[in-house]
Write an enzyme that holds these catalytic residues in place. Structure first.
Site, PDB file in Angstrom:
ATOM      1  N   GLN A 152      41.068  17.738  62.755  1.00 45.82           N
ATOM      2  CA  GLN A 152      40.038  17.734  61.699  1.00 45.82           C
ATOM      3  C   GLN A 152      39.578  19.145  61.362  1.00 45.82           C
ATOM      4  O   GLN A 152      39.174  19.411  60.229  1.00 45.82           O
ATOM      5  CB  GLN A 152      38.827  16.903  62.141  1.00 45.82           C
ATOM      6  N   ASP A 208      27.973  12.554  67.125  1.00 40.91           N
ATOM      7  CA  ASP A 208      28.178  11.141  66.780  1.00 40.91           C
ATOM      8  C   ASP A 208      27.087  10.246  67.322  1.00 40.91           C
ATOM      9  O   ASP A 208      26.795   9.189  66.767  1.00 40.91           O
ATOM     10  CB  ASP A 208      29.546  10.665  67.272  1.00 40.91           C
ATOM     11  N   ASN A 227      30.247  13.986  70.856  1.00 46.37           N
ATOM     12  CA  ASN A 227      30.888  14.538  69.658  1.00 46.37           C
ATOM     13  C   ASN A 227      32.393  14.588  69.943  1.00 46.37           C
ATOM     14  O   ASN A 227      32.851  14.221  71.034  1.00 46.37           O
ATOM     15  CB  ASN A 227      30.324  15.935  69.334  1.00 46.37           C
TER      16      ASN A 227
HETATM   17  O1  MRU Z   1      36.666  10.933  64.819  1.00 41.75           O
HETATM   18  P1  MRU Z   1      35.882  11.581  63.732  1.00 41.75           P
HETATM   19  O2  MRU Z   1      36.688  12.511  62.890  1.00 41.75           O
HETATM   20  O3  MRU Z   1      35.082  10.576  62.922  1.00 41.75           O
HETATM   21  O4  MRU Z   1      34.828  12.478  64.528  1.00 41.75           O
HETATM   22  C1  MRU Z   1      33.947  13.287  63.828  1.00 41.75           C
HETATM   23  C2  MRU Z   1      33.106  14.122  64.680  1.00 41.75           C
HETATM   24  O5  MRU Z   1      33.207  14.125  65.878  1.00 41.75           O
HETATM   25  C3  MRU Z   1      32.043  14.902  63.994  1.00 41.75           C
HETATM   26  O6  MRU Z   1      31.805  16.114  64.644  1.00 41.75           O
HETATM   27  C4  MRU Z   1      30.759  14.068  63.997  1.00 41.75           C
HETATM   28  O7  MRU Z   1      30.992  12.798  63.462  1.00 41.75           O
HETATM   29  C5  MRU Z   1      29.672  14.713  63.258  1.00 41.75           C
HETATM   30  S1  MRU Z   1      29.984  14.582  61.526  1.00 41.75           S
HETATM   31  C6  MRU Z   1      28.710  15.317  60.736  1.00 41.75           C
END
Ligand code: MRU
Length: 349
Positions: free
Chosen positions: A201, A242, A252
Site C-alpha cells: 500500500q 485501524d 495498524n
Molecule cells: O489492510 P488495509 O490496507 O485496509 O490497512 C490499512 C491500514 O492499516 C491503514 O494504516 C489504516 O487503516 C489507517 S487508514 C487512515
C-alpha cells in the site's frame, strides 16, 4: 451527490486525489453515492490503472470491502455506511445486511462503528445518513490535518507506513493529512514511504497520492526504516490506525509495531493520526483486538507471479498491535492527545 470536481468548472480548492482521467484532471473521493449506486476507486488497480467500479447492492459492497477494492479504516467505515444505505433503499433486512457487512474484515473499528450508527438511524433516510457519515469523515480528516501540520517543520523528514491517505479515508487522509496541510502552507519537507509488504500500500498508494500532491518523497524497503532512524535521518513518524484501545494500544498495518519500537529506540517521535470512529473504548487494551489473517498468496505471489518455492507456505497477519508506551501522541480531529488521556474523546464517542 456526485463527488467529482473538475478544475476550471467552478471548483477551486483541491481536495485529494488529483488524477488524470478520460474527462481530464479531476479531484475525486475514494467512494461516493452516485444516484442509485455507489462508485468507488478500485484501489487494487492503482497506480498502473485508474478505474472506478459501480456497487449496486450490499453483498457487492461486502465483497468490495473483503477483496480490498476499498480499504483503509475510515473508507471501510464509509463503505459500510453506504452498504447499509443500499440495503435500506432496496428494502432488504437491515439486521442481515449488518451481519454480512460486519463479517468482511475484523480489525478496523470504523466498520463496526458505521454499521451500528446506520442501524441506530434505521427509522430515517439511510442514504442521507450515509452521505452525512462520509462528509463527517472528510471534515474530521481536515481537522486532523490542521492539528498535525504543526508537527511538521520546514526541512522535516517524516516516515509513514501503509496508506493512510485520501484513498483510505474517503478524502484527505489521516497520517497524510498533516502533510497535505503543511505542503499547502508552503513548508518543504521529505517523506520516507515504507513499501508495506505484502500488499504494498505504501509503494503503490501512498507514493501515488504524494506524487499527485507534489510532496517530495522516496519509497524505502520496509526493513530500511531502522537504518535511517538510527542515523538520525528521520525526524518524526506519522501512521494511521485501524483500532485504538482505551489505554492507547492500537492496531495498524503489519510492520507498524516494529517501526514504533525502532522509533522509541532511536528517540524519534511517533504519532498516530485517527478520527474518533477508530477508537474502541470497549477495549481496555490492545490484547482484545482481533487481527485479520489474510490469504498466504499475498505473501507467496508478487504481481501475480509466485516468488517462493512450490511447497513452502506463508503466514499473513494483516495488522499488528503497538503498545501505547511507544506513542508520542494521537492526532485527532479534536487535537493531539497523550496515550490513554482520552476523556474528551470518550464524551464525543
Ligand atoms: O489492510 P488495509 O490496507 O485496509 O490497512 C490499512 C491500514 O492499516 C491503514 O494504516 C489504516 O487503516 C489507517 S487508514 C487512515
Amino acid at each position: 451527490m456526485v463527488h467529482r470536481f473538475m478544475y476550471g468548472c467552478g471548483y477551486t480548492e483541491p481536495t485529494n486525489m488529483r488524477v488524470r482521467t478520460k474527462a481530464g484532471r479531476e479531484d475525486l473521493r475514494a467512494i461516493w453515492m452516485d444516484g442509485d449506486s455507489v462508485t468507488a476507486i478500485d484501489q487494487r488497480a492503482l497506480p498502473q490503472k485508474f478505474k472506478t467500479i459501480g456497487i449496486r447492492t450490499y453483498p457487492e459492497m461486502a465483497e468490495a470491502i473483503s477483496n480490498m477494492t476499498v480499504r483503509g479504516a475510515p473508507t471501510i467505515g464509509a463503505a459500510a455506511a453506504y452498504g447499509m444505505a443500499l440495503a435500506w433503499k432496496a428494502g432488504e433486512d437491515l439486521d442481515e445486511a449488518a451481519k454480512v457487512i460486519k463479517a468482511t474484515r475484523p480489525t478496523a473499528h470504523d466498520l463496526f462503528y458505521a454499521v451500528d450508527l446506520m442501524l441506530s438511524r434505521r427509522k430515517g433516510d439511510l442514504v442521507k445518513a450515509a452521505e452525512a457519515y462520509a462528509d463527517g469523515v472528510v471534515t474530521m480528516c481536515k481537522s486532523i490535518g490542521e492539528h498535525g501540520s504543526t508537527l511538521i517543520e520546514d526541512g522535516s523528514r517524516v516516515l509513514t507506513h501503509c496508506n493512510a491517505g485520501a484513498l483510505a479515508t474517503v478524502d484527505f487522509g489521516t497520517a497524510l493529512a498533516p502533510m497535505r496541510v503543511a505542503h499547502r502552507a508552503g513548508k518543504k519537507f521529505f517523506v520516507y514511504v515504507d513499501e508495506t509488504r505484502p500488499r504494498l500500500q505504501g509503494a503503490k498508494l501512498t507514493a501515488w497520492e504524494l506524487l499527485n500532491e507534489g510532496i517530495d518523497h522516496a519509497i524505502i524497503a520496509d526493513n530500511a526504516a531502522g537504518h535511517y532512524m538510527s542515523r538520525g535521518q528521520v525526524d518524526l513518524v506519522i501512521v494511521g490506525a485501524d483500532r485504538i484501545a482505551s489505554n492507547g494500544d492500537f492496531a495498524n498495518k503489519i510492520g507498524t509495531y516494529e517501526k514504533a519500537v525502532l522509533a522509541k529506540e532511536s528517540g524519534v517521535p511517533f504519532y498516530v493520526a485517527a478520527p474518533v470512529s477508530t477508537f474502541d473504548f470497549s477495549l481496555a487494551s490492545g490484547s482484545g483486538i482481533i487481527i485479520e489473517e489474510r490469504s498466504q498468496d499475498e505473501v507467496l505471489f508478487v504481481g501475480g507471479r509466485r516468488i517462493s518455492p512450490e511447497g513452502s507456505r506463508a503466514m499473513n497477519p494483516a495488522f499488528d498491535v503497538t503498545p501505547a508506551r511507544c506513542v508520542s501522541g494521537f492526532i485527532t480531529e479534536m487535537g493531539v492527545f497523550r496515550p490513554g488521556d482520552f476523556s474528551a474523546l470518550v464524551r464525543r464517542h
